[in-house]
Each structure stands twice: as structure tokens, then as C-alpha cells.
Design a protein around this motif. Sequence first.
Motif, short mmCIF file in Angstrom:
data_model
loop_
_atom_site.label_atom_id
_atom_site.label_comp_id
_atom_site.label_asym_id
_atom_site.label_seq_id
_atom_site.Cartn_x
_atom_site.Cartn_y
_atom_site.Cartn_z
N LEU A 151 0.83 -1.21 0.00
CA LEU A 151 0.00 0.00 0.00
C LEU A 151 0.87 1.26 0.00
CD1 LEU A 151 -2.83 -0.93 2.56
CD2 LEU A 151 -2.89 -1.05 0.06
N GLU A 152 2.04 1.15 0.62
CA GLU A 152 2.93 2.31 0.66
C GLU A 152 3.56 2.60 -0.69
OE1 GLU A 152 5.36 1.05 3.90
OE2 GLU A 152 4.26 2.26 5.38
N ARG A 169 -3.81 4.46 4.88
CA ARG A 169 -3.46 4.35 3.45
C ARG A 169 -4.66 4.11 2.55
NH1 ARG A 169 1.69 5.85 2.07
NH2 ARG A 169 2.81 5.84 4.03
#
Length: 331
Positions: A136-137, A162
Amino acid sequence: MWDEVLGHQQNKEFLQKLLLPGSRPHALLFYGMGGIGKKMLALHFARTFLCTGQGARPCGLCESCRLFDIANDSFAHPDFYLLTAEEAGKDIKIEQVKEMAKQAAFAPVLSAHKVCIIDDAGQMTAEAANSLLKLLEEPPPGWLFILITQQAERLLPTVLSRVVRLRFEAPDLNDVQRILQAHGVIDNAKVLAALAGGSPGRALAFKEAGIFDLRHEALALLQKLPLQNPFGHIAGLGWGDKYDRAAALLLTEQFVYLLRDILLLQSGAADKIYNTDILAALERLAQSTPLHTTRQSVNAAQEAWQNINKNVSAKNVLEALVLKLDLLRKE
Ligand SMILES: [Zn+2]
């Protein structure tokens, strides 16, 4: 659009905007109670998002649409990934997230995008969630994640930060009744909708589990109280052998709802009862049972439900509940 999924208009409008070119979030979170269409809408959105047809999407004709067969639960689409626990109720493990992450090296095949649905994201172990967090980052180009959960608070705060959250509310009871009727539930659709807390998926599962038979058993017992020979009666019922944990939960739930309705009748709130189809029987019980007995009986039934839910032996809990209800009635 997405008329297959009833209600959730605001969320549908939000998702429609994501179909347009432009910047979009990399991850969404669908959250809200179970059985109200979160996964179904995620699937229909994904199919539309991945469609490569010209004009109105989903076209239903392109290869992408054909490989995304929601009706048959068949998702051979190379740009779609459905991550779920290997068994219902089990955890989603880190190995499963890693397996999904392996695909990050490859560009989408058919479509311009790739969609990953994680259902139920709350079932991820901490390691699995941390592994997902890395994705997700730094989301792979073109990827869109849709996390689904009943409780957003079960996700790591770092994961929550996120995702764009879409809250799903239970549909109106009349709408649920219409969905049930569309699924062939003719009798008692409204009662079923109420007992399932407005969740169409839950209502259909209830019907499948024979909820009205269970309710009948619970009602018959309440009508027989006080018992002449409680232990003999319990042996005769044979509930412990007849019902597994899931059925025992549903049976105790019927006690809770029936007693709740009786309490409502005793409090002059007849318009709020769930079991409207057996009003006359409930009214007779409301007249013959002292108010304080009903109150304590509701508590006893709720406690029984919690105990079975906590994995105490269903047989023991059901037998103890019958004894308790009988004792309360004799006080
Ligand atoms: Zn298409």
C-alpha cells in the motif's frame, strides 16, 4: 449502474467517478455489517473498471468481461486477484499476501489496471497486514486494492491511513424485503429481514438454516413454561444432539428476539416488534408472564448466546438456558 447491488447510492457514485480518467486512490476500504453487498459491489466495480470495451462499461462482451464471471463465481481474469482466508473464519496469512505481492513485478495483461480485493481484510494476521502495508505504501503501477471488512477498527492504523474509506449502511427494511422476494422468499420476508438486522445476505442464510423451525422450537418452549419435569423435558427436546454450534447460536438468538418482542408488547411498543407474523401468540405470552420475568429472561438468553459464541459447549448452554427460563417463570 450496478443495479445487481441494491442501495449504497453514494458509494456507487463515488466509485463511478473512479472509472473516469484521472488520479485515483490506490486503495479503498469497504466497511459495514456483513451481508449487505460490500463484496458484491466490489466485484461489479472491478469488472467495470477492468472492462476494455468501447462505450458503456461493463460491455459484457470483451475478453475481460467474459473472464470476470460474477454469476458463476469464476474469476479467471489475469488482472484480478481475490485474497481471502483459505477457510471461512480462519486468518489470512503472510504467505498469501506474499503470493499476491509476487505479481507486482508484472504489468496488467488484459486491462490497463489490476484490481485486488481482500475479503475479509480484518482476518489478516499482524504479519500479513504489515506485508500488505508495504504494497500500500508503494503500490505497483495500475493496481487498485479494495479491502473489505465488517469492522474497520480491526485493521492496523497504518493500513487505515493508506485507504479511502467507504462506509456501507444496512439497507432499508422494505428494500431488504424486496431483495428477499426477488430470491424467492415469499412468506415472512419482512420478518426475516427484521430478524437479520436488515442484512439481505444474513436473511438468506437464516432461511437456509431453517430459522422459522428454530423460532417455532423456541416459541413452543416459552409457551410450555413452567415445566412440570424440567430435566425430562430437556432430555425430550434433545437439542444438544440435534443442533451444532451455529444452529444453537441461531436458536438462542430466536429466544432473545421472541423475549424482546414480548417485553416490547408489555411496554406498549407493539409497533417495534420483529415477529409480527406470530403477534397473537406473543400477546398471550405477554399477558401471562410478569414483566420482571421477561426482563430477566431476555438477559438469560443473551448470556446464553454470548457463551455459545465464546465456545462454551452448545449442549450445556442450551440445557442451562431452558432450566434458567423455567426457574425465572416459577419465581
Ligand atoms: Zn467489457
